[in-house]
Design an enzyme around this catalytic site. Structure first.
Site, PDB file in Angstrom:
ATOM      1  N   SER A   1       0.822  -1.286  -0.134  1.00 51.43           N
ATOM      2  CA  SER A   1       0.098   0.047   0.080  1.00 51.43           C
ATOM      3  C   SER A   1       0.796   1.350  -0.033  1.00 51.43           C
ATOM      4  CB  SER A   1      -0.756   0.165   1.062  1.00 51.43           C
ATOM      5  OG  SER A   1      -1.543   1.333   1.233  1.00 51.43           O
TER       6      SER A   1
ATOM      7  N   TYR B   1      -1.652  -0.412  10.280  1.00 53.44           N
ATOM      8  CA  TYR B   1      -1.888  -1.076   9.033  1.00 53.44           C
ATOM      9  C   TYR B   1      -0.777  -0.532   7.948  1.00 53.44           C
ATOM     10  CZ  TYR B   1      -3.929  -1.243   4.042  1.00 53.44           C
ATOM     11  OH  TYR B   1      -3.918  -1.456   2.733  1.00 53.44           O
TER      12      TYR B   1
HETATM   13  P1  NAP Z   1     -11.671  -5.838  -0.108  1.00 50.00           P
HETATM   14  O1  NAP Z   1     -12.156  -5.474  -1.230  1.00 50.00           O
HETATM   15  O2  NAP Z   1     -12.173  -5.843   1.410  1.00 50.00           O
HETATM   16  O3  NAP Z   1     -11.194  -7.613  -0.227  1.00 50.00           O
HETATM   17  C1  NAP Z   1     -10.592  -8.350   0.629  1.00 50.00           C
HETATM   18  C2  NAP Z   1     -10.349  -9.831   0.167  1.00 50.00           C
HETATM   19  O4  NAP Z   1      -9.554 -10.240   1.099  1.00 50.00           O
HETATM   20  C3  NAP Z   1     -11.531 -10.466   0.161  1.00 50.00           C
HETATM   21  O5  NAP Z   1     -11.736 -11.421  -1.026  1.00 50.00           O
HETATM   22  C4  NAP Z   1     -11.767 -11.296   1.473  1.00 50.00           C
HETATM   23  O6  NAP Z   1     -12.105 -12.565   1.654  1.00 50.00           O
HETATM   24  C5  NAP Z   1     -10.083 -11.460   1.705  1.00 50.00           C
HETATM   25  N1  NAP Z   1      -9.543 -11.817   3.019  1.00 50.00           N
HETATM   26  C6  NAP Z   1      -9.809 -11.107   4.029  1.00 50.00           C
HETATM   27  N2  NAP Z   1      -9.197 -11.519   5.218  1.00 50.00           N
HETATM   28  C7  NAP Z   1      -8.794 -12.684   4.673  1.00 50.00           C
HETATM   29  C8  NAP Z   1      -8.103 -13.552   5.322  1.00 50.00           C
HETATM   30  N3  NAP Z   1      -7.660 -13.774   6.730  1.00 50.00           N
HETATM   31  N4  NAP Z   1      -7.796 -14.867   4.682  1.00 50.00           N
HETATM   32  C9  NAP Z   1      -8.181 -14.972   3.458  1.00 50.00           C
HETATM   33  N5  NAP Z   1      -9.125 -13.912   2.758  1.00 50.00           N
HETATM   34  C10 NAP Z   1      -9.182 -12.847   3.494  1.00 50.00           C
HETATM   35  O7  NAP Z   1      -9.951  -5.268  -0.154  1.00 50.00           O
HETATM   36  P2  NAP Z   1      -9.306  -4.684  -1.334  1.00 50.00           P
HETATM   37  O8  NAP Z   1      -9.426  -3.177  -1.082  1.00 50.00           O
HETATM   38  O9  NAP Z   1      -9.462  -5.259  -2.731  1.00 50.00           O
HETATM   39  O10 NAP Z   1      -7.812  -4.981  -1.052  1.00 50.00           O
HETATM   40  C11 NAP Z   1      -6.815  -5.896  -1.280  1.00 50.00           C
HETATM   41  C12 NAP Z   1      -5.555  -5.860  -1.034  1.00 50.00           C
HETATM   42  O11 NAP Z   1      -5.138  -4.258  -1.450  1.00 50.00           O
HETATM   43  C13 NAP Z   1      -5.305  -5.686   0.450  1.00 50.00           C
HETATM   44  O12 NAP Z   1      -4.001  -6.020   0.929  1.00 50.00           O
HETATM   45  C14 NAP Z   1      -5.312  -3.936   0.835  1.00 50.00           C
HETATM   46  O13 NAP Z   1      -4.360  -3.865   2.104  1.00 50.00           O
HETATM   47  C15 NAP Z   1      -4.585  -3.473  -0.263  1.00 50.00           C
HETATM   48  N6  NAP Z   1      -4.766  -2.132  -0.690  1.00 50.00           N
HETATM   49  C16 NAP Z   1      -6.172  -1.785  -0.814  1.00 50.00           C
HETATM   50  C17 NAP Z   1      -6.207  -0.419  -1.178  1.00 50.00           C
HETATM   51  C18 NAP Z   1      -7.691   0.253  -1.313  1.00 50.00           C
HETATM   52  O14 NAP Z   1      -7.861   1.480  -1.264  1.00 50.00           O
HETATM   53  N7  NAP Z   1      -8.806  -0.605  -1.437  1.00 50.00           N
HETATM   54  C19 NAP Z   1      -5.193   0.502  -1.106  1.00 50.00           C
HETATM   55  C20 NAP Z   1      -3.975   0.240  -0.877  1.00 50.00           C
HETATM   56  C21 NAP Z   1      -3.754  -1.301  -0.714  1.00 50.00           C
HETATM   57  P3  NAP Z   1     -14.026 -12.594   1.824  1.00 50.00           P
HETATM   58  O15 NAP Z   1     -14.724 -11.793   0.441  1.00 50.00           O
HETATM   59  O16 NAP Z   1     -14.339 -13.994   1.850  1.00 50.00           O
HETATM   60  O17 NAP Z   1     -14.100 -11.771   3.121  1.00 50.00           O
END
Ligand code: NAP
Length: 247
Positions: A142, A156
């Site tokens: 991130s 985080y």
């Molecule tokens: P999201 O929409 O909240 O999706 C999270 C995903 O992770 C879901 O598929 C969830 O499964 C799964 N998950 C959560 N906890 C888990 C666990 N303990 N074991 C296995 N699977 C798990 O998140 P996102 O925004 O796409 O983020 C994805 C990545 O990008 C993360 O690492 C996040 O830190 C990073 N990121 C995101 C942003 C942003 O602005 N969105 C920015 C920077 C970095 P379920 O659906 O089954 O719950």
């Protein structure tokens, strides 16, 4: 016929992970889609991946648990063959707020999923890829790792800085085995993650602080991940590629 790469994407049921599964399918990968709870969403993404011509297996499991990570890779290898790609993507933030107000259980969960989970998946992938003669990993970090995210989630941000260090160190360990390890550091991307942390309007609200003037879309991160996994990135390892609209 050349063998299709088998790539495991953790957190593939939503957001960046789901977009990555679809992009990888379009680029010729077979996909192992890991998820935590939401079977319906995982299956819906898997259907779209299969419609794109790829094999796709969904496997439920908590990446912070060693036994569930081992099972994820075991099932993947048994059903689709040796895993040669890993996208470490499953992540959580806990509620937004200052560190002084954070609950210990939320801090522990964020460290366990975002850091221990990535370490467990990288460790197993390193063993499998070395046996398979090579591979590539991408850790989803991130922009928070360098911004620090004061008032929102410094815990985080700290785990994501750990992911960057993991990426650099592991790339040096595994280069001689023909395994590349890189990271993508997204800025604010429109996914469910912001609602989960208690602020669904966060992408729109923070757009003004981003030089490109908008939040990113999951597909814009998926493209960077797919490139890092591709032969075009064959001399790229240990990189943390920032995809954050300039922030
Ligand atoms: P999201 O929409 O909240 O999706 C999270 C995903 O992770 C879901 O598929 C969830 O499964 C799964 N998950 C959560 N906890 C888990 C666990 N303990 N074991 C296995 N699977 C798990 O998140 P996102 O925004 O796409 O983020 C994805 C990545 O990008 C993360 O690492 C996040 O830190 C990073 N990121 C995101 C942003 C942003 O602005 N969105 C920015 C920077 C970095 P379920 O659906 O089954 O719950």
């Amino acid at each position: 016929m050349e063998r299709r790469p088998v790539t495991l994407v953790t957190g593939g049921s939503r957001g960046i992970g789901a977009a990555t599964c679809l992009r990888l399918a379009a680029e010729g990968h077979d996909v192992v889609l890991g998820y935590a709870r939401d079977e319906k969403s995982a299956e819906a993404v898997a259907e779209r991946v299969r419609a794109a011509g790829a094999r796709c297996l969904t496997v439920r499991g908590d990446t912070s648990r060693e036994d569930e990570v081992e099972r994820l890779f075991d099932v993947a290898a048994a059903e689709l063959g040796p895993v040669t790609g890993l996208v470490n993507n499953a992540g959580v933030t806990g509620p937004l707020g200052r560190l002084v107000d954070a609950r210990t259980e939320d801090l522990r969960r964020v460290v366990e999923v975002n850091l221990l989970g990535y370490l467990l998946c990288c460790r197993r992938a390193a063993r499998d890829m070395a046996a398979a003669g090579g591979g590539a990993m991408v850790n989803v970090s991130s922009a928070a790792a360098t911004l620090g995210s004061p008032g929102e989630y410094v815990h985080y941000a700290a785990t994501k800085a750990g992911v960057d260090a993991l990426t650099v160190g592991l790339s040096k360990e595994l280069g001689p085995d023909g395994i590349r390890v890189n990271a993508v550091a997204p800025g604010v991307i429109e996914t469910d993650m912001h609602a989960a942390m208690g602020d669904p309007d966060r992408p729109a609200r923070t757009a003004g602080a981003t030089p490109l003037g908008r939040p990113g879309q999951p597909g814009e991160i998926a493209g960077a991940i797919a490139w890092l996994l591709s032969p075009d990135a064959s001399f790229t390892t240990g990189a943390v590629l920032r995809v954050s609209g300039g922030r």
